[in-house]
Each structure stands twice: as structure tokens, then as C-alpha cells.
Design an enzyme around this catalytic site. Structure first.
Site, mmCIF file in Angstrom:
data_model
loop_
_atom_site.group_PDB
_atom_site.id
_atom_site.type_symbol
_atom_site.label_atom_id
_atom_site.label_comp_id
_atom_site.label_asym_id
_atom_site.label_seq_id
_atom_site.Cartn_x
_atom_site.Cartn_y
_atom_site.Cartn_z
ATOM 1 N N GLY A 128 -32.823 40.052 57.366
ATOM 2 C CA GLY A 128 -31.832 40.442 57.398
ATOM 3 C C GLY A 128 -31.055 40.276 58.769
ATOM 4 N NE ARG A 132 -23.746 46.761 57.170
ATOM 5 C CZ ARG A 132 -24.444 47.362 56.202
ATOM 6 N NH1 ARG A 132 -23.734 48.391 55.677
ATOM 7 N NH2 ARG A 132 -25.485 46.959 55.296
ATOM 8 C CE1 TYR A 135 -40.483 41.514 102.631
ATOM 9 C CE2 TYR A 135 -38.679 42.630 102.890
ATOM 10 C CZ TYR A 135 -39.324 41.492 102.745
ATOM 11 O OH TYR A 135 -38.512 40.584 101.950
HETATM 12 C C1 UD1 Z 1 -31.168 47.257 49.309
HETATM 13 C C2 UD1 Z 1 -31.255 47.719 47.768
HETATM 14 C C3 UD1 Z 1 -30.442 48.922 47.523
HETATM 15 C C4 UD1 Z 1 -31.180 49.923 48.123
HETATM 16 C C5 UD1 Z 1 -31.324 49.836 49.755
HETATM 17 C C6 UD1 Z 1 -32.004 50.817 50.355
HETATM 18 C C7 UD1 Z 1 -31.419 45.338 46.882
HETATM 19 C C8 UD1 Z 1 -30.551 44.305 46.283
HETATM 20 N N1 UD1 Z 1 -30.676 46.536 46.977
HETATM 21 O O1 UD1 Z 1 -29.717 47.484 49.797
HETATM 22 O O2 UD1 Z 1 -30.730 49.147 45.923
HETATM 23 O O3 UD1 Z 1 -30.618 51.175 47.881
HETATM 24 O O4 UD1 Z 1 -31.755 48.540 49.917
HETATM 25 O O5 UD1 Z 1 -31.905 50.885 51.737
HETATM 26 O O6 UD1 Z 1 -32.575 45.163 47.056
HETATM 27 N N2 UD1 Z 1 -33.636 41.330 53.608
HETATM 28 C C9 UD1 Z 1 -34.277 40.057 54.091
HETATM 29 N N3 UD1 Z 1 -33.811 38.936 53.280
HETATM 30 C C10 UD1 Z 1 -32.621 38.995 52.605
HETATM 31 C C11 UD1 Z 1 -31.776 40.250 52.378
HETATM 32 C C12 UD1 Z 1 -32.451 41.356 53.011
HETATM 33 O O7 UD1 Z 1 -35.248 40.131 54.439
HETATM 34 O O8 UD1 Z 1 -32.119 38.041 52.311
HETATM 35 C C13 UD1 Z 1 -34.233 42.363 54.187
HETATM 36 C C14 UD1 Z 1 -33.200 43.208 55.431
HETATM 37 O O9 UD1 Z 1 -33.546 42.712 56.640
HETATM 38 C C15 UD1 Z 1 -33.405 44.618 55.096
HETATM 39 C C16 UD1 Z 1 -33.976 44.703 53.628
HETATM 40 O O10 UD1 Z 1 -34.061 43.651 53.285
HETATM 41 O O11 UD1 Z 1 -34.569 45.084 55.948
HETATM 42 C C17 UD1 Z 1 -32.760 45.320 52.891
HETATM 43 O O12 UD1 Z 1 -31.898 44.505 53.059
HETATM 44 P P1 UD1 Z 1 -30.397 45.156 53.004
HETATM 45 O O13 UD1 Z 1 -29.056 43.687 53.160
HETATM 46 O O14 UD1 Z 1 -30.011 46.246 54.068
HETATM 47 O O15 UD1 Z 1 -30.001 45.578 51.724
HETATM 48 P P2 UD1 Z 1 -29.116 46.880 51.008
HETATM 49 O O16 UD1 Z 1 -27.543 46.395 50.933
HETATM 50 O O17 UD1 Z 1 -29.356 47.857 52.094
#
Ligand code: UD1
Ligand code: CA
Length: 459
Positions: A10, A14, A385
């Protein structure tokens, strides 16, 4: 337990940063590294990290034996991220999925979660927490008899679902054999147009698969870091944990809230640490030391019974029973022996100082090899130096360097050599010899008295 997949592709918008989110540090260690280390400590050797945004930077920062990186070019959701690791999935056993932005998860909690999953022979297990402010998290949807039936994301949730305070912590265990099948059935039909990993829970529930939720008591453990306010909060939690760990191992922290100890630092028993101390990197401090207020020690080794007061020590080693400071500065490559004394306003750089030697005040010791039981007087400068190149100075055992002397490198003062105060040494001082190099002193009788009288008459 066979494999862990850590999601770290991700963007972390933010954070408002040029650096990938998972490389932001908590107590001196990137968040992702915390998660990898914890996963390994919990007994998982094989670890796949899904990277994407800033992937090369992440790979470079986190090179770990046993860790494989896969790339998710487009961030199409957590489910899509796991798909990127599909070819690496073991045919059977358990696959754990974690997020790279939840650095506070603890080894014991992970172990308990893995046990829970395996003992119940679950198809899917989800780590959850009951929180006061569930906003932003996926909500755990349960049937009247308490069975997990699905997870609904904030943006897809009804008002009723938004009121649920049990949230998805983003840490899962899957039966490896079933995971691929579910991944291939995920769609992006939801408010965010993403492939949600969490949709697997609804699918498995519909098929009557055995599932379970494991609720953590300390909700901070699953706290996701999405912005710098949360980063600071995670830092505070981690700092408190580290402080408590060292206190329980026999280290006294006079004011734990005001001591900054990074995650990889080690400290021996009966060492006392005063407020404002910052210990970073791979610093190792021995037993029975005193680290006085406002000292900063980075990537250094401090042996037992050392006293350090209000000083900065970087990439250096300090031998047993040595005393440093107040207000000393040990720059990289300083190697102090045993029972050495480095006093106030002494700067040492790329120099070794042998056992029992002293530089008690106001000196610069740079690029030098100083032997044992040498006395370096007040205001001595190792002139290293010439404006173009740096040179080394050697001072052999038991030499005495008088106050306000300059040792112009390259130069040697042999053992028991004696440099008179105020001398600028440019020639080798043979063993046991005296070097005096200063203008001859003149005495003019009555001069001072006449001057003062004149001043009195004028006023
Ligand atoms: C996710 C969960 C949510 C949970 C929360 C906990 C889903 C759909 N939702 O939401 O239920 O309560 O985590 O913190 O899973 N990432 C990728 N590739 C992507 C998208 C995300 O690698 O395409 C990684 C991000 O880098 C991050 C993690 O997955 O480390 C979570 O992604 P993030 O977008 O933060 O999910 P949340 O909206 O927090
Ligand atoms: Ca998150």
C-alpha cells in the site's frame, strides 16, 4: 505452521511521505521489520512480503534471510495482494497473513493465535479486538450464536454494522489448501472497487467451514499505523514495552517515560539510566553502568561498570570501569580501554586510548593511538589535518602530554616521553625525553604596578 505473508504494498497516502509507509520506524526499526522479526520469533521461518509502492526501496531496506519479496504492481486490495504470493503457497498446512503496518503485534499473541487456529482445526481464523472507536476498521459480523459469518468494511457497512465494536485486526490464519480456491473467487464488487481479503470469511461461512475469531486483550497490539499521529502512538506503546522489559531484567530507569531505548539495544543488569538518555541502533551496554542524564549512545559497545555523564557516543567502544563525561563526545572509531578517564569537553575521534589513560578536560584526540597510563593534559590538541590530508599520532605508554600542547601529526611520543605545557610537538619525542618548545619567558620588574597605577590616576 508453514508460511507467513506480510502485506506491504500500500502507498500509505496518509503518512504524507516520500518514504513507503512500512519503512517508517517505530523505536528505531522499520514497522515492516518489526512484523518480520515477530513472525520469525513466533516460529515461522518462511516469510513472503508483498511489496508495491516503493518496492525497491523496501527490498533494499529489509534484506532478510528467509524472506522472499513479491511485487504487486497495482494496489487492487488486500485480497489481490495475497494473490501475488499464490504460486508460493504451500499445498497444505497453515498460511498466516499479516499487515506491514501493525508493528505492535507481539510474539506471544501470535503464538497463541497460531495454536488457537491449529487446535481448533479451523479453515480460517481471524484476530480481532473490541475497541471503543471502531471507525475505519472492518467489523466482525457474527450470528446470534456467536459464529463468525463475515467481515464488513467501514465503507460498505450499514449503520447497524458500524455500531459493532469488534473489529478485524488484519491478521489471519488460513488452511493453505483452501486459500487458493477462495482467492480465485474474490471480486471487486464493493464500495472501494478492491479485492478484499476479508470477503473470504463470508465465502467460507456460507460453505459452513470451521472458523474462529481470536480476540486480543490489548487492542493496541493490532493498531494499524496510517498516519504520523498513529505512528507516534505506536512509538509510545513500544517505548513503554521496551522500558518495562529492561526494568524486569534488572535495569533501573529513573524515569521510564523519558528514556528512549531502541528495539535492538541491549542493557546489562544493575545498570542505572537517568532521564533524557537516548540509546539507539545496535548499542550494547554492560552490567552495573551508570548512564547519566541527556546522554546519547548510538551503535556502541559499553562494557561493565562504566560511568557516562551527559555525553554523546557514536560507533565506539568503551572498556570496563571507564568514565566518560560530562560533556564528552566520542565520535566514530573511538576505542577506549579499561579504567580510562575522558572528562569534560573532550572530543575523541578514530582513536584508541589504552587502559588507565586520562584526558580529563578540554582536549581533541583525533586519529591517534594512545597507549596505557598516558596523561593528556588540559587543552591538548592532536593536530591531525593539514588542510589536505589527515595524519595519525602515536603516544606510547606512560607518556605525559602537558596542558595546552599541540601534537602535530604525523608524530610519535615514545613511552615515558614528556611534553612540557604549551609545547607544539612536530618532532618524534624519544622514550623518556622532555620536549619543550615555547618562547623564552622574560620578566620586567615593576611593569604591572606602573600600569595599574596609571589606570587609577586616569579614573
Ligand atoms: C484492512 C482490512 C480491515 C481491517 C484492517 C486492519 C481489508 C479489505 N480490510 O483495512 O478489515 O480492519 O485492515 O488494520 O483487508 N495492502 C497491499 N496491497 C493492496 C492493499 C493493501 O499490500 O492492494 C497492504 C497495505 O500496505 C497494508 C495492508 O495491506 O499493510 C492493509 O491495507 P490497508 O489499506 O491499510 O487496509 P485497511 O483499510 O486498513
Ligand atoms: Ca491499515
Amino acid at each position: 505452521m508453514n508460511m507467513a505473508i506480510i502485506l506491504a504494498a500500500g502507498q500509505g497516502t496518509r503518512m504524507k511521505s516520500r518514504k513507503p509507509k512500512v519503512l517508517h520506524s517505530v523505536c528505531g526499526k522499520p514497522m515492516l521489520k518489526h512484523v518480520i522479526d515477530t513472525v520469525k520469533k513466533a516460529g515461522l521461518d518462511s516469510c513472503v512480503v508483498v511489496v508495491g509502492h516503493g518496492g525497491d526501496e523496501v527490498k533494499e531496506a529489509i534484506s532478510e534471510p528467509g524472506t522472499v519479496f513479491v511485487t504487486q504492481e497495482q494496489q487492487l486490495g488486500t485480497g489481490h495482494a495475497v494473490m501475488m504470493a499464490e504460486s508460493l503457497l504451500p499445498p497444505e498446512g497453515t498460511v498466516a497473513v499479516l499487515c506491514g503496518d501493525t508493528p505492535l503485534i507481539r510474539e506471544e499473541t501470535l503464538r497463541a493465535f497460531f495454536r488457537f487456529h491449529e487446535q481448533n482445526a479451523n479453515c480460517v481464523s481471524v484476530m480481532s479486538a473490541v475497541v471503543d472507536q471502531p471507525y475505519g476498521y472492518g467489523r466482525m459480523i457474527k450470528s446470534a450464536d456467536g459464529n463468525l459469518t463475515g467481515i464488513v468494511e467501514e465503507k460498505d457497512a450499514s449503520e447497524e454494522e458500524k455500531a459493532i465494536r469488534e473489529i478485524n485486526g488484519g491478521i489471519y490464519c488460513f488452511e493453505a489448501g483452501a486459500l487458493s480456491g477462495y482467492l480465485s473467487r474474490l471480486t471487486a464488487q464493493n464500495a472501494q472497487g478492491e479485492y478484499y481479503l476479508t470477503d473470504i470469511i463470508g465465502m467460507a461461512a456460507a460453505e459452513g467451514k470451521k472458523m474462529g475469531s481470536f480476540t486480543v486483550k490489548e487492542q493496541e497490539e493490532i493498531m494499524g499505523v496510517n498516519n504520523r499521529v498513529q505512528l507516534a502512538r505506536a512509538e509510545a506503546v513500544m517505548r513503554k514495552r521496551i522500558g518495562e522489559e529492561w526494568m524486569l531484567r534488572g535495569v533501573t530507569l529513573i524515569d521510564p517515560a523519558n528514556v528512549y531505548i531502541e528495539a535492538d539495544v541491549e542493557i546489562g543488569m544493575d545498570t542505572v539510566i537517568y532521564p533524557g538518555v537516548i540509546l539507539t541502533g545496535k548499542t550494547r551496554i554492560g552490567e552495573g553502568c551508570l548512564v547519566g542524564h541527556n546522554s546519547r549512545i548510538q551503535d556502541s559497545r559499553i562494557d561493565d561498570f562504566v560511568t557516562i555523564q551527559s555525553s554523546t557516543i557514536i560507533e565506539s567502544t568503551v572498556g570496563e570501569k571507564t568514565s566518560v563525561g560530562p560533556y564528552a563526545y566520542l565520535r566514530p572509531g573511538s576505542r577506549l580501554g579499561k579504567e580510562v578517564k575522558i572528562g569534560d569537553f573532550v572530543e575523541v575521534k578514530n582513536a584508541s586510548i589504552g587502559d588507565g589513560s586520562k584526558a580529563s578536560h578540554l582536549s581533541y584526540v583525533g586519529d591517534a593511538d594512545v597507549g596505557e597510563y598516558v596523561n593528556i593534559g588540559c587543552g591538548v590538541v592532536f593536530v591531525n589535518y593539514d588542510g589536505i590530508r589527515k595524519f595519525r599520532t602515536t603516544v606510547e605508554d606512560h607518556a605525559f602530554i602537558g596542558s595546552n600542547s599541540n601534537l602535530v601529526a604525523p608524530v610519535v611520543v615514545e613511552s615515558y616521553g614528556y611534553v612540557a605545557a604549551g609545547t607544539t610537538v612536530t618532532m618524534r619525542v624519544p622514550g623518556g625525553a622532555l620536549a619543550v618548545g615555547r618562547a623564552k619567558e622574560r620578566l620586567i620588574a615593576g611593569w604591572g604596578e606602573r600600569k595599574m597605577k596609571k589606570k587609577e590616576n586616569e579614573s
